[in-house]
Design a protein around this motif. Structure first.
Motif, PDB file in Angstrom:
ATOM      1  N   LEU A 157       3.003 -28.979 -16.422  1.00  0.00           N
ATOM      2  CA  LEU A 157       1.541 -28.928 -16.323  1.00  0.00           C
ATOM      3  C   LEU A 157       1.092 -27.644 -15.632  1.00  0.00           C
ATOM      4  O   LEU A 157       0.063 -27.055 -16.002  1.00  0.00           O
ATOM      5  CB  LEU A 157       1.024 -30.151 -15.558  1.00  0.00           C
ATOM      6  CG  LEU A 157       1.158 -31.506 -16.273  1.00  0.00           C
ATOM      7  CD1 LEU A 157       0.743 -32.636 -15.350  1.00  0.00           C
ATOM      8  CD2 LEU A 157       0.288 -31.521 -17.539  1.00  0.00           C
ATOM      9  N   LEU A 158       1.844 -27.207 -14.643  1.00  0.00           N
ATOM     10  CA  LEU A 158       1.503 -25.960 -13.967  1.00  0.00           C
ATOM     11  C   LEU A 158       1.597 -24.770 -14.915  1.00  0.00           C
ATOM     12  O   LEU A 158       0.730 -23.879 -14.923  1.00  0.00           O
ATOM     13  CB  LEU A 158       2.431 -25.746 -12.765  1.00  0.00           C
ATOM     14  CG  LEU A 158       2.091 -26.516 -11.485  1.00  0.00           C
ATOM     15  CD1 LEU A 158       3.208 -26.372 -10.470  1.00  0.00           C
ATOM     16  CD2 LEU A 158       0.772 -26.009 -10.895  1.00  0.00           C
ATOM     17  N   LEU A 159       2.671 -24.726 -15.706  1.00  0.00           N
ATOM     18  CA  LEU A 159       2.826 -23.634 -16.663  1.00  0.00           C
ATOM     19  C   LEU A 159       1.690 -23.615 -17.675  1.00  0.00           C
ATOM     20  O   LEU A 159       1.251 -22.548 -18.130  1.00  0.00           O
ATOM     21  CB  LEU A 159       4.172 -23.757 -17.392  1.00  0.00           C
ATOM     22  CG  LEU A 159       5.420 -23.440 -16.558  1.00  0.00           C
ATOM     23  CD1 LEU A 159       6.678 -23.770 -17.360  1.00  0.00           C
ATOM     24  CD2 LEU A 159       5.416 -21.968 -16.140  1.00  0.00           C
ATOM     25  N   THR A 160       1.189 -24.780 -18.024  1.00  0.00           N
ATOM     26  CA  THR A 160       0.167 -24.883 -19.065  1.00  0.00           C
ATOM     27  C   THR A 160      -1.234 -24.636 -18.521  1.00  0.00           C
ATOM     28  O   THR A 160      -2.056 -23.966 -19.169  1.00  0.00           O
ATOM     29  CB  THR A 160       0.231 -26.274 -19.723  1.00  0.00           C
ATOM     30  OG1 THR A 160       1.563 -26.520 -20.182  1.00  0.00           O
ATOM     31  CG2 THR A 160      -0.749 -26.366 -20.883  1.00  0.00           C
ATOM     32  N   TYR A 161      -1.547 -25.167 -17.340  1.00  0.00           N
ATOM     33  CA  TYR A 161      -2.943 -25.202 -16.885  1.00  0.00           C
ATOM     34  C   TYR A 161      -3.217 -24.429 -15.591  1.00  0.00           C
ATOM     35  O   TYR A 161      -4.364 -24.395 -15.141  1.00  0.00           O
ATOM     36  CB  TYR A 161      -3.389 -26.659 -16.657  1.00  0.00           C
ATOM     37  CG  TYR A 161      -3.332 -27.492 -17.911  1.00  0.00           C
ATOM     38  CD1 TYR A 161      -4.227 -27.269 -18.956  1.00  0.00           C
ATOM     39  CD2 TYR A 161      -2.389 -28.509 -18.038  1.00  0.00           C
ATOM     40  CE1 TYR A 161      -4.176 -28.044 -20.107  1.00  0.00           C
ATOM     41  CE2 TYR A 161      -2.336 -29.288 -19.180  1.00  0.00           C
ATOM     42  CZ  TYR A 161      -3.225 -29.056 -20.215  1.00  0.00           C
ATOM     43  OH  TYR A 161      -3.176 -29.813 -21.352  1.00  0.00           O
TER      44      TYR A 161
END
Length: 704
Positions: A157-161
């Protein structure tokens, strides 16, 4: 009295040995060590760090505690239920990133963000609960795997958002209030954590689901055997843990507004350290919200103080690991040895020197005889342990038995019997009230009334608590005898506030002033303690003046008189200070005197042991109770005396051949009816010269 004995007497008079045992018996004593550690931490870092107690410092620290405290509460719930949750740190990080993504990226309203975040935490908890509660997988390994998986989800989720989250600044005062707002100067996160801690305390201590959680943590097999839904209970603890962890992450997101790869890392170790350090057991079944709060405050203070002192993060981890190891060691040793230690110190005999025992030789008021040999047996082998006996105006005979019944033997021949009332507990002393109700002391239950229609009514099972008593002495443990004043007030004795009905030999071993006399007023329905610090008070009888009563102190071997009204109100005077045995019930005689039962006889060995508290303490620790030194209870004895303490008549049954261990007697129409708590019958003896028409109820209520 020699010097050694004088020193012993004053040592046991001054030092309250029983207090240590009473403290160890309290459930809150588990919090003593954590509280001491907390005070030590505050004192140490308060002296080492400037402005440690400043407003800004405490405000910042309390905001962090609100979030960390929720994590510890989450772990505590699972631990009390017998499990462990290593995924709380990852769930915290998940709550943080989900809240920011829903608010900044998806642009959802704040209520939806809150609900969505909590649902994500609940989903993680549900997965843990299903795997551990229903599939019965190992909690440690399962939550370790969940930690890894959830952490991987957070990284994805961190990589995406992460860029989108950082690019948006939410325009919501309510959102910032969650992390930075205050209520009366108290941070909102602290209010949330404190409220949840209070609700958890009430749930665990006052609700059915809380009892289920505690029982499941204590012994899952036993909980299952009594019908508790163990699998569902375990599953729910993990769901609650997930919700609390996600809520902590939500508050963290509101306070800092960002997400990083290191968010939540190591929090599970810190939370576990706090939970165990606070006194929550790794074995389950023992813990509380208060323990979690204390532990979380200790760890939060330690970690933040070390940071302010410039200690590296590696040293912090080393400290937490060391503290966790120490806390686990203390928990294991305390749990293993607490009851052993309590057994060693709770029984605390005191110095008790009785006056010299009067002789029983010819010419003595207590001269031996065989006047109880002709006693007839009523209900032989049909009643078990009639501690007290009483008769009504229709000559029917009543007695309590060991199975909780009040049995009535029907006049005139007493061959027929019936259960008059099943009251439970152990029916002991009895008296008839003016309205015909049978008032009864029931060991372990309190004071009860059985009305003429056989309706059972609880009058009282508690009294006012002593202001400086360590133990809760408001509950009645061993109410044992009573009598009723002319105005209807009921005065009854409670033999001991430290021991239950079946533990009376231990109170004998202590010979301490553990007893009291209590008054219940039917007019106001109030109960109050009248006399304290009595040595096993066990027998009360109203005198004929209507303003005083006689009472017996069994282990002290004496009879005293107390004025509850009139010019001498509040005074206590000795009537017979030196009986040859241990007094029990007292009742009126037809000629204005009083009958007294001696439950046992004094012996030189027992009198000597009473002056040797150390000997009795060692005996209690090293020898089984059935091998303790006991008084002679094999010789029955009944005494008749007047209000001045003059012995008028003594009836002996040497060797207890007809009626051993007499605990009560009642005169009724020229006969004496005799009870005994260890006997299998009721005795009846014709009294020469007694009034053949006199009855007890008539003596009390003929003028009423």
């Amino acid at each position: 009295m020699n010097v050694s004995e004088t020193v012993t007497r004053w040592r046991y008079r001054i030092v309250p040995d029983q207090v240590l045992g009473e403290l160890l018996a309290k459930r809150w004593i588990d919090n003593a060590i954590p509280v001491l550690i907390l005070l030590l931490v505050i004192a140490t870092f308060g002296a080492a760090i400037p402005d440690f107690f400043g407003g800004a410092s405490l405000g910042n620290l309390s905001r962090q505690w609100g979030e960390f405290g929720l994590l510890v509460l989450a772990l505590m719930v699972v631990m009390v239920g017998g499990g462990i949750d290593l995924s709380v740190g990852s769930t915290f990080a998940l709550g943080n990133i989900v809240a920011l993504a829903l608010l900044n990226v998806a642009g959802l309203p704040l209520p939806v963000v809150v609900v969505g975040t909590l649902l994500c935490g609940a989903a993680v908890g549900l997965v843990n609960g299903l795997l551990i509660g229903y599939l019965r997988l190992r909690a440690f390994l399962t939550t370790l795997v969940t930690l890894i998986i959830v952490r991987a989800i957070v990284d994805l989720l961190l990589l995406t958002y992460s860029v989108q989250i950082a690019a948006v600044f939410p325009d919501s005062d309510t959102w910032f209030y969650l992390g930075e707002g205050t209520v009366l100067g108290i941070p909102f996160s602290v209010i949330v954590a404190g409220t949840i801690a209070l609700l958890l305390h009430l749930m665990l201590s006052r609700t059915r689901i809380g009892w289920h959680v505690m029982a499941t943590g204590g012994s899952r097999r036993s909980a299952y055997n009594v019908g508790i839904p163990v699998r569902r209970t375990v599953c729910l603890t993990y769901v609650v843990s997930g919700i609390f962890s996600a809520l902590a992450g939500l508050l963290y997101a509101s306070r800092l507004g960002g997400a990083g790869a290191d968010t939540g890392i190591g929090l599970e170790i810190a939370a576990l350290t706090a939970a165990v350090l606070g006194g929550n057991s790794l074995g389950g079944g023992r813990g509380s919200a208060a323990k979690a709060v204390i532990g979380s405050v200790i760890v939060m203070l330690m970690v933040n103080s070390l940071v302010r002192l410039g200690v590296t993060s590696g040293a912090n981890s080393l400290l937490l690991g060391t503290v966790l190891l120490l806390a686990v060691a203390i928990d294991v040793r305390w749990l293993k040895n607490r009851h052993k230690l309590l057994t060693e110190v709770y029984v605390s005999p005191t110095y008790a020197a009785l006056p010299p025992a009067p002789g029983t030789d010819p010419g003595s008021p207590y001269a031996l005889n065989d006047r109880l040999r002709p006693v007839e047996a009523i209900g032989l082998d049909r009643i078990d342990g009639p501690e007290d006996v009483i008769l009504d105006e229709d000559d029917n005979l009543y007695a309590g038995n060991r199975t909780g019944d009040i049995v009535r033997f029907l006049a005139p021949d007493y061959t027929r019997q019936e259960v008059f009332a099943h009251v439970g507990g152990r029916p002991l002393g009895m008296a008839f009230a003016a309205d015909g109700a049978l008032i009864c002391c029931i060991g372990g239950m309190g004071l009860y009334a059985v009305h003429p229609d056989r309706k059972i009514e609880k009058l009282t099972d508690e009294t006012d608590r002593s202001l400086f008593s360590v133990i809760d002495d408001s509950r009645l443990r061993l109410a044992d005898d009573l009598d009723i004043a002319p105005d209807g007030r009921i005065f009854f004795s409670e033999a001991t506030i430290r021991y239950e009905m079946h533990e009376w030999p231990v109170d004998s071993l202590e010979s301490r002033g553990n007893g009291r006399i209590i008054c219940f007023d039917p007019a106001t329905r109030t109960t109050r303690t009248v006399l304290k610090n009595l040595v096993f008070p066990n027998g009360i009888c109203m005198t004929h003046d209507g303003v005083s009563f006689l009472f017996a102190e069994t282990w002290a071997g004496r009879i005293s008189r107390y004025w509850f009204d009139g010019p001498k109100k509040g005074r206590t005077e000795a009537v017979i200070p030196d009986l040859p045995g241990y007094p029990d019930n007292i009742n009126r005689a037809s000629d204005g005197s009083y009958w007294l039962a001696l439950v046992g006889m004094r012996t030189p060995s027992m009198d000597l042991a009473l002056r040797m508290p150390g000997f009795r303490r060692r005996m209690a620790r090293r020898i089984a109770p059935d091998e303790w030194l006991y008084p002679n209870i094999n010789s029955g004895c009944v005494i008749r005396f007047d209000e001045n303490g003059r012995v008028l008549e003594v009836l002996w049954d040497l060797g207890g051949e007809s009626h051993p261990m007499i605990t009560s007697m009642r005169e009724h129409k020229g006969h004496l009816y005799i009870g005994g708590i260890l006997n299998n019958r009721i005795g009846r003896l014709k009294i020469e010269g007694a009034d053949p028409d006199w009855t007890g109820p008539q003596s009390y209520w003929s003028a009423a």
